[in-house]
Design a protein around this motif. Structure first.
Motif, mmCIF file in Angstrom:
data_model
loop_
_atom_site.group_PDB
_atom_site.id
_atom_site.type_symbol
_atom_site.label_atom_id
_atom_site.label_comp_id
_atom_site.label_asym_id
_atom_site.label_seq_id
_atom_site.Cartn_x
_atom_site.Cartn_y
_atom_site.Cartn_z
ATOM 1 N N HIS A 31 0.829 -1.202 0.000
ATOM 2 C CA HIS A 31 0.000 0.000 0.000
ATOM 3 C C HIS A 31 0.873 1.266 0.000
ATOM 4 C CE1 HIS A 31 -3.552 2.449 0.789
ATOM 5 N NE2 HIS A 31 -2.823 3.102 1.667
ATOM 6 N N TRP A 35 1.052 4.091 -3.014
ATOM 7 C CA TRP A 35 0.784 5.518 -2.852
ATOM 8 C C TRP A 35 2.001 6.384 -3.147
ATOM 9 C CZ3 TRP A 35 -3.384 8.386 -3.009
ATOM 10 C CH2 TRP A 35 -4.581 7.700 -3.029
ATOM 11 N N SER A 55 -3.292 8.985 1.900
ATOM 12 C CA SER A 55 -2.840 7.595 1.862
ATOM 13 C C SER A 55 -3.341 6.820 3.073
ATOM 14 C CB SER A 55 -1.317 7.542 1.802
ATOM 15 O OG SER A 55 -0.857 6.231 1.924
ATOM 16 N N ILE A 97 -11.691 -1.425 -3.871
ATOM 17 C CA ILE A 97 -11.059 -0.219 -4.425
ATOM 18 C C ILE A 97 -12.084 0.824 -4.858
ATOM 19 C CG2 ILE A 97 -8.970 -1.426 -5.113
ATOM 20 C CD1 ILE A 97 -9.955 -1.309 -8.001
ATOM 21 N N CYS A 100 -11.551 4.731 -4.886
ATOM 22 C CA CYS A 100 -10.721 5.344 -5.929
ATOM 23 C C CYS A 100 -11.553 5.814 -7.123
ATOM 24 C CB CYS A 100 -9.664 4.358 -6.406
ATOM 25 S SG CYS A 100 -8.432 3.983 -5.152
ATOM 26 N N GLU A 112 -4.135 1.187 -7.581
ATOM 27 C CA GLU A 112 -4.755 0.361 -6.540
ATOM 28 C C GLU A 112 -5.265 -0.961 -7.107
ATOM 29 O OE1 GLU A 112 -5.076 0.238 -3.311
ATOM 30 O OE2 GLU A 112 -4.105 2.128 -2.872
ATOM 31 N N GLN A 116 -3.929 -4.467 -5.689
ATOM 32 C CA GLN A 116 -4.806 -5.512 -5.168
ATOM 33 C C GLN A 116 -4.561 -6.838 -5.892
ATOM 34 O OE1 GLN A 116 -5.844 -4.324 -2.228
ATOM 35 N NE2 GLN A 116 -8.000 -4.713 -2.539
#
Length: 137
Positions: A31, A35, A55, A97, A100, A112, A116
């Protein structure tokens, strides 16, 4: 003989907790990397402090449900092959997600999405419980 059986569940529990810890750490690092990539791709007018706040907010909205699903599903499954288990979790993990979609640019959604997929298909430790588990959690 009795001492070996008494020590075995404790070693098994440590092994399961180690795998859960690895799952948490792996996702947190993924993660953070995602970001950093997003912040480099998108021309933000926000300060670094605001980007870190965004974030962390996305970690709460995307990361916590992802980790809960990964850990609970990983603890629940015992007889499914790892590849099939990962395949079964792809779509539920991608549902997370959704925050987003509200972004003004496509980069956070794309990064993202890829993060994932990488987590589910390659980095998530499967199985969390060893095959010949004799102890209780």
């Amino acid at each position: 003989m009795l001492m070996q059986k008494a020590e075995r569940p404790a070693a098994g529990i440590r092994r399961v907790l180690g795998r859960i810890g690895r799952c948490l750490l792996t996702y947190l690092l993924l993660h953070a990397t995602a970001w950093v990539i997003i912040s480099l791709l998108v021309p933000w007018e926000d300060s670094t402090r605001q980007m870190v706040g965004t974030s962390l907010g996305m970690l709460a909205l995307i990361g916590i449900p992802t980790l809960l699903l990964a850990i609970l599903a990983g603890l629940g499954h015992r007889k499914m092959a790892p590849a099939r288990f990962r395949g079964a979790l792809v779509v539920p993990m991608l549902v997370f997600i959704w925050p987003c979609l509200a972004g003004s640019t496509a980069e956070p959604l794309l990064v993202e999405f890829v993060a994932q997929l990488v987590f589910v298909c390659f980095l998530m430790p499967v199985p969390l419980i060893p095959a010949k588990w004799e102890g209780k959690l």
